[in-house]
Structures are given as C-alpha cells and as structure tokens.
Design a protein around this motif. Structure first.
Motif, PDB file in Angstrom:
ATOM      1  N   SER A 159       1.206   0.260  -1.578  1.00 54.57           N
ATOM      2  CA  SER A 159       0.461  -0.900  -1.092  1.00 54.57           C
ATOM      3  C   SER A 159      -0.071  -1.719  -2.277  1.00 54.57           C
ATOM      4  CB  SER A 159      -0.669  -0.397  -0.189  1.00 54.57           C
ATOM      5  OG  SER A 159      -1.624  -1.385  -0.030  1.00 54.57           O
ATOM      6  N   ALA A 162       2.779  -3.653  -3.832  1.00 57.03           N
ATOM      7  CA  ALA A 162       3.172  -4.778  -2.971  1.00 57.03           C
ATOM      8  C   ALA A 162       2.144  -5.898  -3.095  1.00 57.03           C
ATOM      9  CB  ALA A 162       3.278  -4.303  -1.529  1.00 57.03           C
ATOM     10  N   CYS A 166       4.030  -7.933  -5.792  1.00 55.11           N
ATOM     11  CA  CYS A 166       5.058  -8.311  -4.809  1.00 55.11           C
ATOM     12  C   CYS A 166       6.267  -7.389  -4.863  1.00 55.11           C
ATOM     13  CB  CYS A 166       5.506  -9.760  -5.032  1.00 55.11           C
ATOM     14  SG  CYS A 166       4.153 -10.909  -4.867  1.00 55.11           S
ATOM     15  N   THR A 168       8.181  -4.975  -3.044  1.00 58.23           N
ATOM     16  CA  THR A 168       8.265  -4.464  -1.673  1.00 58.23           C
ATOM     17  C   THR A 168       9.650  -3.897  -1.363  1.00 58.23           C
ATOM     18  OG1 THR A 168       8.755  -6.703  -0.956  1.00 58.23           O
ATOM     19  CG2 THR A 168       6.477  -5.968  -0.687  1.00 58.23           C
TER      20      THR A 168
END
Ligand code: ACO
Length: 280
Positions: A159, A162, A166, A168
C-alpha cells in the motif's frame, strides 16, 4: 522505540547508515562499548520488525548484518524521550542475484538492490516516517523505486509503494520477490542477462529464497542431534550468511529439496503453470 541510553550520543544524524562494521560515524569507531549499544539497538528493532510481520524469528540482527553485505538505514527522532531520542524505524537493503521472469515469461538474471526489511514503530506508523526513510535511501543510492526488488512485501508495504511511488502493477514471479512494471525496460542490457532455458543438468529453476523463508525452514528443522546431518534445511541455512539470495542458483539442489517440502501455495501453482507452458 526508547532505549535506556542516549540515542543522540550513539547516532548523531537523523538517519544513520549502518553496515557490517556496525560503526555509526566516527564516534563509535574503535569503541566496543558503543558498538555493544548499537548491537542492542539493531537486535531490538529487528525483533520488533519480525513481530510486526508475524515472522517466527528476526531477519535483521547485528550478527546477520555483520556477516552480510547489507545496509541498514536507521531513523531517529532526537527530540523525544526527554531529549535522549528514540529510534523511529529502519530500512534494510542489499543486492541479490535473482532469477526473474519478464513480462513475456523470459528468464532474466539480475542483481538489483532489494528491500529486505522495513519497519516503523507502531505508534508512529502512517506519520510519514516511512516515506522519509525510503526517500533518504533512494537519494543515497540515486535510484528509482521501480528498479528495486521487494522481498515478499507486506500488505502495508504494498500500500505504501502504491501510494507514494505509484507502484501497483507487479510482474508475476515464481519466487517471493516482487518487481513492478518498468523494472525490465528501465534497465541496461549490462544489468540484465537472459538466462538460457536449458542447462546441462536440467531445467532452470528460477527460485530465489528470501531470508524470511529460510528462517521458517530453519525453525522447522529438528534440533541437533535429532536432525540428520545433511538435511536440506541445514545446508540451506549454512549458505545464509552469503549476500547472494540463498538458493537463487537456477540449479541449486538443496533449494530444490526445500521447495519440494513447501506447502502448495499460489506461487507453486504458478510455478507449475510456467513449467507446463515451457514443456509445451
Ligand atoms: N495499513 C495499510 N497501509 C498502511 C498502514 C496500515 N496499517 N501503515 C502504513 N500504510 C501505508 C499506506 O499506504 C499509508 O498511506 P495512508 O495512510 O494514506 O493509507 C502509507 O503507508 C503511509 O506512509 P508512511 O506514513 O510514510 O508509512 P509508515 O511510516 O507507516 O511506514 C511501513 C510504512 C514501513 C510499511 C510501516 O507501516 C510498517 O512498519 N509496517 C509494519 C511492518 C511491515 O509490514 N514492514 C514491511 C515488511 S516487507 C519488507 O520489508 C520487504
């Protein structure tokens, strides 16, 4: 994390970089008394990290740091604890030789900088300290996070990656390291090497064993003298002090035995699918 001694005396900078020498700046060089305190700090934060990740044993300790070519970035808050300072958390990184799969499923040999352990004290998580520490490391290494590999990141860490970077889209692997979209295109040919599919002694086994997996295996092993002298666990743990990823060799026999002992996991199903695809 508070300690019964002055953290500011031990670590003069807000972020201290520790390696196998366990020396924090000029002050602790040649000072066994200070190095003993540094050992206490590393062992303590290593234990706290293992607890937070529900690992059965720490993957970070002073003795492990001494025997491996890893680096620990340690963050303190010098104001707290009546001016004695507290340790806020740490980040451990190191280079590992990994056998990875690119987007096309081609085996690639690479030796990226990996995040091996990362911990911020529970009471100050989600306060931006993790980001401060991670950014410091990136600047120090002059590196983009997409070029790094992550040793079985926790949900919180995924998390974090991400949110702040960024990251992901991961590229599926058959080992426990995670790399993200952009890892392969952003590397030079010199940093990546395609691995031939067949070797003389059989098929390539692109499994890299993470340290936390080794710990689990070590604990499963029976204590001496009940364990057989050359169980796979013993031979794998004996390689543990090397900086290379344990069992990362594509033809590592001990690793093969170890892998066969593992429970069926989503990764092993994926591995089977990959093997079936290669066979076809
Ligand atoms: N639940 C979900 N996401 C979290 C949590 C949590 N409890 N804590 C932090 N995050 C993520 C979120 O994206 C959060 O953003 P949000 O609050 O807007 O949702 C973001 O991190 C916050 O960023 P920071 O404040 O800079 O991060 P923090 O100081 O909390 O450090 C870290 C992040 C190191 C993952 C910390 O939460 C931690 O120590 N967790 C427990 C140990 C752990 O899981 N370590 C990673 C192990 S895997 C490895 O080392 C390869």
């Amino acid at each position: 994390m508070e300690f019964p001694f002055d953290i500011n005396q031990l670590f003069s900078e807000r972020v201290t970089i520790l390696d196998h020498t366990l020396v924090a700046g000029r002050k602790s060089a040649g000072r066994p008394d200070l190095q003993a305190l540094i050992t206490t700090v590393i062992d303590e934060i290593g234990r706290a990290s293992a607890k937070a990740q529900q690992l059965t044993a720490p993957i970070t300790s002073a003795s492990k740091l001494q025997s491996q070519r890893h680096q620990v970035y340690l963050l303190k808050d010098g104001e707290r604890n009546g001016g004695h300072g507290v340790v806020v958390g740490f980040l451990k990184v190191g280079c590992k030789k990994l056998f990875l799969l690119d987007r096309q499923g081609v085996h690639i040999e690479a030796e990226p900088l990996c995040v091996l352990d990362f911990y911020i004290a529970e009471n100050v998580q989600r306060h931006g300290y993790g980001l401060e520490l991670f950014d410091f490391m990136l600047q120090h290494k002059n590196l983009e996070p997409v070029l790094m590999a992550y040793d079985r990141p926790s949900i919180k860490f995924l998390s974090f990656l991400a949110k702040h970077y960024c990251l992901t889209q991961s590229v599926p692997q058959v080992n426990n390291f995670v790399v993200f979209e952009g890892f392969f295109p952003n590397r030079t040919a010199a940093q990546l090497r395609k691995v031939p599919l067949k070797k003389q002694d059989g098929e390539i086994k692109p499994y890299s064993l993470m340290e936390r997996e080794v710990i689990r295996q070590e604990q499963r092993a029976l204590p001496w003298p009940f364990a057989p002298p050359h169980t796979p666990q013993r031979s794998v743990s004996s390689q543990c002090s090397h900086s290379l990823s344990v069992g990362s060799s594509p033809s590592g026999a001990p690793l093969r035995a170890l892998r066969d002992n593992r429970d069926k996991s989503p990764q092993s199903t994926l591995a089977e699918r990959c093997r079936a695809r290669r066979t076809r």
